[in-house]
Design a protein around this motif. Structure first.
Motif, PDB file in Angstrom:
ATOM      1  N   THR B 190       0.834  -1.222   0.000  1.00 38.64           N
ATOM      2  CA  THR B 190       0.000   0.000   0.000  1.00 38.64           C
ATOM      3  C   THR B 190       0.862   1.264   0.000  1.00 38.64           C
ATOM      4  O   THR B 190       0.565   2.217  -0.725  1.00 38.64           O
ATOM      5  CB  THR B 190      -0.942   0.016   1.219  1.00 38.64           C
ATOM      6  OG1 THR B 190      -0.173  -0.260   2.384  1.00 38.64           O
ATOM      7  CG2 THR B 190      -2.050  -0.999   1.084  1.00 38.64           C
ATOM      8  N   SER B 192       3.858   1.512  -1.118  1.00 43.10           N
ATOM      9  CA  SER B 192       4.543   1.580  -2.418  1.00 43.10           C
ATOM     10  C   SER B 192       3.613   2.158  -3.473  1.00 43.10           C
ATOM     11  O   SER B 192       4.024   2.997  -4.272  1.00 43.10           O
ATOM     12  CB  SER B 192       4.979   0.191  -2.879  1.00 43.10           C
ATOM     13  OG  SER B 192       5.885  -0.331  -1.979  1.00 43.10           O
ATOM     14  N   ILE B 193       2.353   1.690  -3.463  1.00 42.91           N
ATOM     15  CA  ILE B 193       1.393   2.189  -4.463  1.00 42.91           C
ATOM     16  C   ILE B 193       1.249   3.708  -4.309  1.00 42.91           C
ATOM     17  O   ILE B 193       1.278   4.459  -5.294  1.00 42.91           O
ATOM     18  CB  ILE B 193       0.019   1.489  -4.292  1.00 42.91           C
ATOM     19  CG1 ILE B 193       0.136   0.017  -4.669  1.00 42.91           C
ATOM     20  CG2 ILE B 193      -1.054   2.167  -5.141  1.00 42.91           C
ATOM     21  CD1 ILE B 193      -1.067  -0.828  -4.300  1.00 42.91           C
ATOM     22  N   SER B 194       1.136   4.151  -3.062  1.00 43.40           N
ATOM     23  CA  SER B 194       0.980   5.569  -2.785  1.00 43.40           C
ATOM     24  C   SER B 194       2.197   6.353  -3.307  1.00 43.40           C
ATOM     25  O   SER B 194       2.061   7.365  -4.002  1.00 43.40           O
ATOM     26  CB  SER B 194       0.821   5.754  -1.275  1.00 43.40           C
ATOM     27  OG  SER B 194       0.913   7.086  -0.919  1.00 43.40           O
ATOM     28  N   GLU B 196       4.632   5.344  -5.537  1.00 42.61           N
ATOM     29  CA  GLU B 196       4.877   5.236  -6.978  1.00 42.61           C
ATOM     30  C   GLU B 196       3.866   6.082  -7.768  1.00 42.61           C
ATOM     31  O   GLU B 196       4.214   6.651  -8.800  1.00 42.61           O
ATOM     32  CB  GLU B 196       4.802   3.773  -7.440  1.00 42.61           C
ATOM     33  CG  GLU B 196       5.819   2.838  -6.785  1.00 42.61           C
ATOM     34  CD  GLU B 196       7.268   3.305  -6.944  1.00 42.61           C
ATOM     35  OE1 GLU B 196       7.576   3.973  -7.949  1.00 42.61           O
ATOM     36  OE2 GLU B 196       8.083   3.000  -6.057  1.00 42.61           O
ATOM     37  N   THR B 197       2.630   6.157  -7.273  1.00 39.45           N
ATOM     38  CA  THR B 197       1.628   6.993  -7.953  1.00 39.45           C
ATOM     39  C   THR B 197       2.048   8.461  -7.887  1.00 39.45           C
ATOM     40  O   THR B 197       1.970   9.194  -8.875  1.00 39.45           O
ATOM     41  CB  THR B 197       0.239   6.806  -7.309  1.00 39.45           C
ATOM     42  OG1 THR B 197      -0.050   5.420  -7.268  1.00 39.45           O
ATOM     43  CG2 THR B 197      -0.859   7.505  -8.102  1.00 39.45           C
ATOM     44  N   SER B 205       2.676   1.038  -9.958  1.00 36.40           N
ATOM     45  CA  SER B 205       1.519   1.191  -9.071  1.00 36.40           C
ATOM     46  C   SER B 205       0.428   0.184  -9.425  1.00 36.40           C
ATOM     47  O   SER B 205      -0.136  -0.478  -8.551  1.00 36.40           O
ATOM     48  CB  SER B 205       0.916   2.587  -9.192  1.00 36.40           C
ATOM     49  OG  SER B 205       1.739   3.505  -8.567  1.00 36.40           O
ATOM     50  N   LEU B 208       1.434  -3.408  -8.531  1.00 34.45           N
ATOM     51  CA  LEU B 208       1.290  -3.664  -7.087  1.00 34.45           C
ATOM     52  C   LEU B 208      -0.190  -3.732  -6.691  1.00 34.45           C
ATOM     53  O   LEU B 208      -0.579  -4.549  -5.861  1.00 34.45           O
ATOM     54  CB  LEU B 208       2.017  -2.562  -6.298  1.00 34.45           C
ATOM     55  CG  LEU B 208       3.534  -2.492  -6.509  1.00 34.45           C
ATOM     56  CD1 LEU B 208       4.103  -1.230  -5.870  1.00 34.45           C
ATOM     57  CD2 LEU B 208       4.239  -3.723  -5.951  1.00 34.45           C
ATOM     58  N   GLY B 209      -0.984  -2.878  -7.335  1.00 35.73           N
ATOM     59  CA  GLY B 209      -2.436  -2.895  -7.078  1.00 35.73           C
ATOM     60  C   GLY B 209      -3.060  -4.211  -7.500  1.00 35.73           C
ATOM     61  O   GLY B 209      -3.900  -4.772  -6.779  1.00 35.73           O
TER      62      GLY B 209
END
Lengths: 234, 229
Positions: B190, B192-194, B196-197, B205, B208-209
């Protein structure tokens, strides 16, 4: 067989008095039927005898001796109106009570086979209990109680909502068993009480309205409430 | 925008299928951190759920209402409280839990314990009303009754544990505030997604999502299939 005597039993749930000074003695062997309309207190009375509830006042005696709930639970077994199956096979359902009594697996297997024959369900050992029909589940419930060989068998409306075939099988099992066991049968089915019982106790609004042999109670009721029950006026 | 997303999905699938080491390490860390959080919560939450469901005591309804209310606690608020507790000058500062994977696990376990308790209590109570009387009349002692109820309610309790894991696995607030999103140490799916986005790395992103959603979905599906069988 132990002599079951209920003496001055009352039971309240908060402000509601479900039973009020109930007194009766069961027959030594055979079926004592507790009749009455829904809400008369039949289930509560059976649950008290089974040791599943504590009376607000009064006593339950077996052979003249006062019994506490723990002892009542050891000497009685109750079959509930709503069938409850453990989430496993018919065999495991039947074996549960014997396993907690530490019987050998061989003895358990033998008793399971025997009791399945009694309820006309030979070969049902491996069937998933919850997938059986309602009638079959109720027969397993009866077998699960019989397999423990309780001194007193308590049955709460065991044939309510069953088809004639399953109800007939349960009634004939009860008839066969009644000669060796004391049975208390709660039912609102007066015809059933008439067919099976050696003694009938009429509960009305938590009181014993009248008791006696079925031929007397049904032919010549002394109590007005019993007369109205028989005539279908309640 | 649509083009960007479809390109992102293609790149994401490429990253997943090629076994990208960054993606794999972040996924494993997420599984480990949230798995430990669920285990820590389960250890005390299931026994507590059993006590609440099977015993009668004063304040039982209040306690149930309290844990039900905790189900809706915002993760950032919990993250802030835990940050203050774990920070060097905080009461638990001596344990050096801030910015560690263990710190995230402990924080997530606090977050998900109410899920195990609330859902567990509901499941046990639904089972116990009938099974309790049946086991008693068949001669079971109080301990045997409790064991039987626990066994019969197992399916519902497992579902509550899975729901707890999914919540821990998918939350962001605690992982960010307690973990600090440190690369190769506390960076999880989570966070990382935040990150990388925010950096514009849409492909990573999305990859990972997809992984996060797949794991949550597959786990729930597996448990449902297991319950049916």
């Amino acid at each position: 067989m132990p002599k079951l005597k209920v003496r001055n039993i009352s039971k309240s749930f908060g402000p509601i008095r479900a039973l009020k000074d109930v007194n009766f003695e069961a027959e030594d062997t055979g079926i004592t039927s507790v009749v009455g309309v829904s809400g008369a207190g039949k289930t509560t009375l059976l649950r008290l005898i089974a040791g599943l509830e504590t009376p607000s006042s009064g006593e339950i005696l077996l052979d003249g001796r006062l019994e506490k709930e723990v002892n009542l639970r050891k000497r009685t077994t109750m079959v509930f109106q709503k069938t409850v199956m453990f989430g496993s096979t018919a065999y495991d359902n039947l074996a549960y009570g014997l396993r907690i009594r530490h019987l050998s697996e061989e003895e358990i297997r033998r008793r399971v086979e025997d009791v399945l024959k009694v309820v006309r369900m030979d070969g049902y050992e491996r069937r998933i209990a919850r997938k059986l029909s309602g009638g079959e589940q109720q027969r397993i419930s009866l077998a699960r109680a019989l397999i423990l060989r309780p001194e007193i068998l308590l049955l709460d409306e065991p044939t309510a909502n069953l088809d004639l075939g399953n109800a007939g099988i349960i009634e004939s099992v009860l008839r066969e068993t009644a000669s060796q066991k004391q049975i208390v049968l709660a039912t609102h089915n007066l015809a059933q009480a008439k067919r099976l019982a050696a003694k009938v106790v009429h509960l009305a609004e938590g009181f014993v309205a009248e008791e006696g042999p079925p031929e007397v109670l049904f032919q010549h009721p002394r109590d007005e409430r019993t007369r109205r029950l028989i005539n279908g006026e309640v | 925008m649509l083009e960007e997303i479809s390109e992102g999905i293609i790149n994401a699938l490429r990253l997943i299928l090629s076994g990208d080491p960054t993606v794999i390490s972040i996924t494993w860390r997420s599984l480990a951190v949230s798995g430990l959080a669920t285990l820590l919560a389960t250890l005390w939450a299931i026994p507590l759920a059993m006590i609440i469901a099977l015993r009668s005591f004063r304040g039982k309804r209040l306690l149930k209402a309290f844990f039900n209310a905790l189900l809706g606690i915002p993760t950032v608020v919990l993250g802030l409280i835990l940050y203050l507790l774990f920070s060097r000058s905080g009461p638990l500062g001596l344990f050096h839990l801030l910015y560690t994977p263990l710190g995230i696990s402990i924080g997530q376990s606090v977050l998900v314990a109410p899920i195990v308790i609330s859902f567990g209590v509901s499941s046990i109570e639904a089972t116990s009303s009938e099974v309790k009387d049946l086991a008693k009349t068949l001669g079971a002692s109080d301990t045997q009754v409790s064991l039987k109820v626990a066994k019969e309610a197992l399916g519902g309790v497992i579902l509550s544990v899975v729901a707890a894991f999914n919540r821990a696995f998918a939350e962001l607030g605690i992982a960010m505030m307690i973990g600090g999103n440190i690369a190769n140490v506390t960076r999880v799916l989570t966070t990382s997604i935040s990150l990388e986005t925010a950096k514009g790395e849409i492909a990573l992103s999305i990859a990972l999502g997809i992984i996060l959603l797949s794991i949550v979905f597959c786990l729930s599906l597996a448990v449902n299939l297991l319950r049916r069988s």
